[in-house]
Write a protein that holds these residues in place. Structure first.
Motif, short mmCIF file in Angstrom:
data_model
loop_
_atom_site.label_atom_id
_atom_site.label_comp_id
_atom_site.label_asym_id
_atom_site.label_seq_id
_atom_site.Cartn_x
_atom_site.Cartn_y
_atom_site.Cartn_z
N VAL A 160 0.91 -1.25 0.09
CA VAL A 160 0.18 0.08 -0.03
C VAL A 160 0.80 1.17 -0.05
N GLY A 161 0.95 1.80 -1.11
CA GLY A 161 1.63 3.17 -1.16
C GLY A 161 0.89 4.34 -0.52
N TRP A 162 1.49 4.94 0.64
CA TRP A 162 0.64 5.85 1.77
C TRP A 162 1.67 7.09 1.66
N ASN A 163 1.03 8.12 1.42
CA ASN A 163 1.56 9.52 1.31
C ASN A 163 0.54 10.69 1.85
N GLU A 164 -0.51 10.19 2.84
CA GLU A 164 -1.32 10.78 3.48
C GLU A 164 -2.34 11.50 2.44
N SER A 165 -2.22 11.31 1.28
CA SER A 165 -3.12 11.88 0.30
C SER A 165 -4.57 11.38 0.32
N VAL A 166 -5.55 12.34 -0.21
CA VAL A 166 -7.01 11.86 -0.37
C VAL A 166 -7.03 10.76 -1.06
N GLU A 167 -6.30 10.74 -2.46
CA GLU A 167 -6.41 9.68 -3.31
C GLU A 167 -5.85 8.44 -2.80
N ALA A 168 -4.81 8.12 -1.94
CA ALA A 168 -4.41 7.23 -1.57
C ALA A 168 -5.33 6.45 -0.31
N MET A 169 -6.03 7.51 0.43
CA MET A 169 -6.99 6.84 1.39
C MET A 169 -8.21 6.19 0.46
N THR A 170 -8.50 7.02 -0.39
CA THR A 170 -9.58 6.59 -1.44
C THR A 170 -9.37 5.15 -1.88
N ALA A 171 -8.30 5.04 -2.39
CA ALA A 171 -7.99 3.64 -3.03
C ALA A 171 -7.67 2.42 -1.70
N ALA A 181 -8.50 -9.73 3.09
CA ALA A 181 -8.24 -11.43 2.78
C ALA A 181 -6.70 -11.71 2.29
N ALA A 182 -5.93 -10.74 2.43
CA ALA A 182 -4.32 -10.97 2.08
C ALA A 182 -3.72 -11.37 3.49
N GLU A 183 -2.55 -12.19 3.16
CA GLU A 183 -1.81 -12.81 4.34
C GLU A 183 -1.07 -11.58 5.02
N GLN A 184 -0.58 -10.82 4.31
CA GLN A 184 0.24 -9.75 4.70
C GLN A 184 0.12 -8.42 3.89
N VAL A 185 -0.20 -7.25 4.69
CA VAL A 185 -0.36 -5.79 3.87
C VAL A 185 0.87 -5.03 4.40
N ARG A 186 1.68 -4.56 3.47
CA ARG A 186 2.80 -3.83 3.81
C ARG A 186 2.46 -2.31 3.49
N ILE A 187 2.44 -1.28 4.55
CA ILE A 187 2.35 0.06 4.06
C ILE A 187 3.53 0.56 3.89
N VAL A 188 3.57 1.32 2.68
CA VAL A 188 4.89 1.83 2.30
C VAL A 188 4.89 3.44 2.50
N ALA A 216 -3.61 -7.71 8.67
CA ALA A 216 -2.19 -7.83 9.18
C ALA A 216 -1.40 -7.02 8.65
N CYS A 217 -0.81 -6.13 9.22
CA CYS A 217 0.01 -4.82 8.49
C CYS A 217 1.30 -4.83 9.08
N GLU A 218 2.32 -4.35 8.33
CA GLU A 218 3.41 -3.99 8.71
C GLU A 218 3.78 -2.68 7.86
N ILE A 219 4.63 -1.80 8.58
CA ILE A 219 5.02 -0.51 8.07
C ILE A 219 6.31 -0.36 7.73
N ASP A 220 6.66 0.02 6.27
CA ASP A 220 7.86 -0.25 5.76
C ASP A 220 8.09 1.48 5.38
#
Length: 279
Positions: A160-171, A181-188, A216-220
């Motif tokens: 998940v590409g995260w830059n604090e934008s409205v577009e990113a949150m919408t996606a 349903a994913a085994e792992q989600v990595r917030i980049v 299940a999240c991790e932050i990169d």
């Protein structure tokens, strides 16, 4: 929580195999209905014909577009008819200047639009307007599938590409069925801001929101070691074995992206895995 109405828009069977295979895989995994809109594109601009142009030229281009639509419909029926999923398909002809209206109307009544990568060898000029029409005018999330990608009904690892934008949150909100349903989600997070509410905990509140959905999240947190954000995301996706990238689309104007480039355009040009976008 699932996508129940899936749409793809096809204009050329030669570059549609990956998108069609992904559409079928998703329909099977989500117990969804797969719909194919098969368009023959009249690429002429009648307003710019020279003075001596006659009706025969117009008729010829219309006949060519009609033949392309029929061939594309036959292709879609063959692929979907043997898939075992619920499906429908229909064809039509549209001028390239009016293409967006037809795509947007169908996208508006779909949970997710699955499309081929709009750039690359053999991809027509209509591919990019189709993606943009689904995003901007249809207000639907779009999953763009690169050529040669092996279809997956459910991605195991999602970036998940995260830059604090409205577009990113919408996606992110529209991608929740995949994320849950994913085994792992990595917030980049790339080069987080030194000032602002997230300066001490980049991606923390987003991780909290997703965790409450059972994700299940991790932050990169990554440094901007390359000029383009898209290059960093693509490299990190390869390093982590990701199956999908979720990102906001067109944070800048489409005109600026087209002329100067941007994360969305660069990602669509180079990604080797599906990209989930929303605006």
């Amino acid at each position: 929580m699932a996508y129940k109405s899936l749409l793809t828009v096809l204009t050329d069977p030669k570059v549609s195999d990956s998108a069609m295979a992904q559409l079928v895989a998703l329909a099977a995994a989500q117990d969804a209905h797969a719909e194919a809109l098969c368009l023959g594109v009249d690429r002429t601009q009648t307003g710019y014909y020279y003075a001596g142009a006659n009706a025969m030229i117009l008729q010829e281009t219309l006949e060519r577009a009609t033949a392309e639509a029929e061939a594309t419909l036959a292709y879609a029926k063959e692929k979907l008819g043997n898939s075992g999923v619920r499906w429908s398909a229909e064809d039509g002809v549209a001028q390239i200047a009016d293409l967006g209206r037809h795509v947007a109307y169908r996208a508006r009544f779909s949970d997710l639009v699955v499309l081929p990568l709009p750039y690359g060898e053999g991809h027509g000029a209509e591919a990019e307007p189709i993606v943009e029409a689904a995003l901007f005018d249809g207000h639907a999330p779009v999953l763009v599938v690169p050529d040669g990608y092996e279809p997956k009904g459910q991605p195991k690892t999602v970036l998940v590409g995260w830059n604090e934008s409205v577009e990113a949150m919408t996606a992110i909100r529209k991608a929740l069925p995949f994320l849950v349903a994913a085994e792992q989600v990595r917030i980049v997070v790339i080069d987080p801001p030194q000032h602002g509410p997230e300066r001490s905990d980049p991606g923390g509140l987003l991780s909290q929101l997703l965790a409450r959905h059972g994700v299940a999240c991790e932050i990169d947190v990554l440094s901007k070691t390359m000029t383009r954000v898209s290059d960093i995301l693509n490299r990190h996706a390869e390093d982590t074995g990701a199956d999908m990238i979720v990102m906001g689309a067109y944070g800048h104007s489409r005109f600026r992206e087209a002329i100067l480039g941007g994360a969305t355009r660069n990602m669509l040009e180079k990604s080797r895995i599906p990209v989930f976008m929303a605006h």
